[in-house]
Design a protein around this motif. Structure first.
Motif, PDB file in Angstrom:
ATOM      1  N   GLU A 267      13.724  11.887 -19.977  1.00 34.76           N
ATOM      2  CA  GLU A 267      14.525  11.303 -18.894  1.00 34.76           C
ATOM      3  C   GLU A 267      15.952  10.987 -19.342  1.00 34.76           C
ATOM      4  OE1 GLU A 267      13.784  10.753 -15.654  1.00 34.76           O
ATOM      5  OE2 GLU A 267      11.930  11.877 -16.009  1.00 34.76           O
ATOM      6  N   ALA A 268      16.124  10.714 -20.632  1.00 36.21           N
ATOM      7  CA  ALA A 268      17.441  10.332 -21.142  1.00 36.21           C
ATOM      8  C   ALA A 268      18.249  11.524 -21.667  1.00 36.21           C
ATOM      9  CB  ALA A 268      17.284   9.291 -22.257  1.00 36.21           C
TER      10      ALA A 268
ATOM     11  N   LEU B  31      10.590   8.580 -22.124  1.00 33.83           N
ATOM     12  CA  LEU B  31      11.914   8.085 -22.501  1.00 33.83           C
ATOM     13  C   LEU B  31      12.889   9.210 -22.861  1.00 33.83           C
ATOM     14  CD1 LEU B  31      11.360   4.860 -24.665  1.00 33.83           C
ATOM     15  CD2 LEU B  31      12.666   5.060 -22.551  1.00 33.83           C
TER      16      LEU B  31
ATOM     17  N   SER C 259      21.695   5.367 -22.954  1.00 33.43           N
ATOM     18  CA  SER C 259      21.016   6.379 -22.128  1.00 33.43           C
ATOM     19  C   SER C 259      19.523   6.085 -22.019  1.00 33.43           C
ATOM     20  CB  SER C 259      21.230   7.778 -22.719  1.00 33.43           C
ATOM     21  OG  SER C 259      22.601   8.102 -22.740  1.00 33.43           O
ATOM     22  N   LEU C 260      18.910   5.675 -23.114  1.00 27.18           N
ATOM     23  CA  LEU C 260      17.480   5.357 -23.105  1.00 27.18           C
ATOM     24  C   LEU C 260      17.186   4.109 -22.266  1.00 27.18           C
ATOM     25  CD1 LEU C 260      16.714   6.064 -26.865  1.00 27.18           C
ATOM     26  CD2 LEU C 260      15.769   7.332 -24.936  1.00 27.18           C
TER      27      LEU C 260
ATOM     28  N   GLU D 275      18.715   3.225 -19.668  1.00 30.12           N
ATOM     29  CA  GLU D 275      18.922   3.530 -18.250  1.00 30.12           C
ATOM     30  C   GLU D 275      17.730   4.242 -17.618  1.00 30.12           C
ATOM     31  OE1 GLU D 275      22.540   5.723 -18.158  1.00 30.12           O
ATOM     32  OE2 GLU D 275      23.818   3.930 -18.190  1.00 30.12           O
ATOM     33  N   VAL D 276      16.752   4.614 -18.432  1.00 35.01           N
ATOM     34  CA  VAL D 276      15.538   5.236 -17.890  1.00 35.01           C
ATOM     35  C   VAL D 276      14.809   4.226 -17.014  1.00 35.01           C
ATOM     36  CG1 VAL D 276      13.296   6.239 -18.475  1.00 35.01           C
ATOM     37  CG2 VAL D 276      15.306   6.813 -19.834  1.00 35.01           C
ATOM     38  N   ASP D 277      14.394   4.672 -15.842  1.00 35.59           N
ATOM     39  CA  ASP D 277      13.707   3.807 -14.874  1.00 35.59           C
ATOM     40  C   ASP D 277      12.478   3.158 -15.523  1.00 35.59           C
ATOM     41  OD1 ASP D 277      12.584   2.561 -12.726  1.00 35.59           O
ATOM     42  OD2 ASP D 277      12.387   4.349 -11.480  1.00 35.59           O
TER      43      ASP D 277
END
Length: 214
Positions: free
Chosen positions: A138-139, A135, A108-109, A111-113
């Motif tokens: 957003e996650a 981070l 998940s982390l 996948e943060v833009d």
């Protein structure tokens, strides 16, 4: 008498799953953050630490829970003073759930833009500010979804632990259902576990959706 056993077994399951999942949450998120930030391209690059921590996480993830529980008997006795009962099950449950959840949270982390991180760096944000304000927020939806999966997996493992003396619904199903050939006991425990898993999954999905829309 039967209702008392059922109630106690349910409480024991809640205790085992609750304590081990809480520890997995508190330890798993920092582990995931370290794995992400210390890797290649991370804001705290530390290849040796990343590889060592990754190997440690993979070690516990690769061992089936039943084998892990047996292998940890000396360690469990050292920590809680016994290898039988609810608290004895918490140790292997925690060591199984923590790396499992850490890997899900790591995904998940990651996948943060990355553009958000670069923007924060360009604004002069400190690295721990980036972790705390970019981070992790957003996650959050992915982390909540991952924790829901971890809870469900821990419930399954607790039932397995109960079948070999840890207490809980698994112990109830094994001793009073399987060994005594009482299908009513087995069916009752199965229904309770299904309801419990469904309730946790529903709550986790709802929370993840709410966080995703913020």
């Amino acid at each position: 008498m039967w209702l008392e056993r059922l109630w106690q077994g349910t409480l024991d399951t809640f205790l085992m799953v609750g304590v081990s999942s809480l520890i997995a949450l508190l330890v798993g998120i920092p582990l995931a953050v370290i794995l992400v930030t210390s890797g290649q391209g991370g804001i705290y690059q530390a290849p040796l630490l990343n590889k060592a921590l990754g190997a440690f996480v993979n070690l516990f993830r690769s061992v089936p829970f039943l084998i892990l529980m047996v292998a940890l008997i000396p360690f469990t006795r050292l920590i809680v003073g016994t290898t039988y009962g609810v608290w004895a099950a918490v140790v292997p449950l925690t060591l199984a759930a923590t790396p499992f959840f850490a890997r899900i949270a790591e995904v998940s982390l990651r996948e943060v833009d990355h553009g958000l991180i670069e923007a924060a760096q360009a604004m002069g944000c400190r690295r721990w500010h980036i972790i705390w304000h970019v981070l992790l927020p957003e996650a959050r939806p992915g982390i909540v979804g991952g924790f829901t999966i971890t809870l469900v997996a821990t419930i399954n493992s607790s039932a397995m632990a109960g079948a070999i003396g840890a207490g809980g619904l698994g112990d109830l199903a094994y001793r009073y259902g399987y060994q005594r050939f009482d299908s009513q006991v087995m069916l009752t425990v199965i229904v309770l576990l299904v309801i419990l898993v469904a309730a946790i999954q529903f709550a986790g999905d709802r929370m993840a959706k709410l966080l995703n829309h913020r």
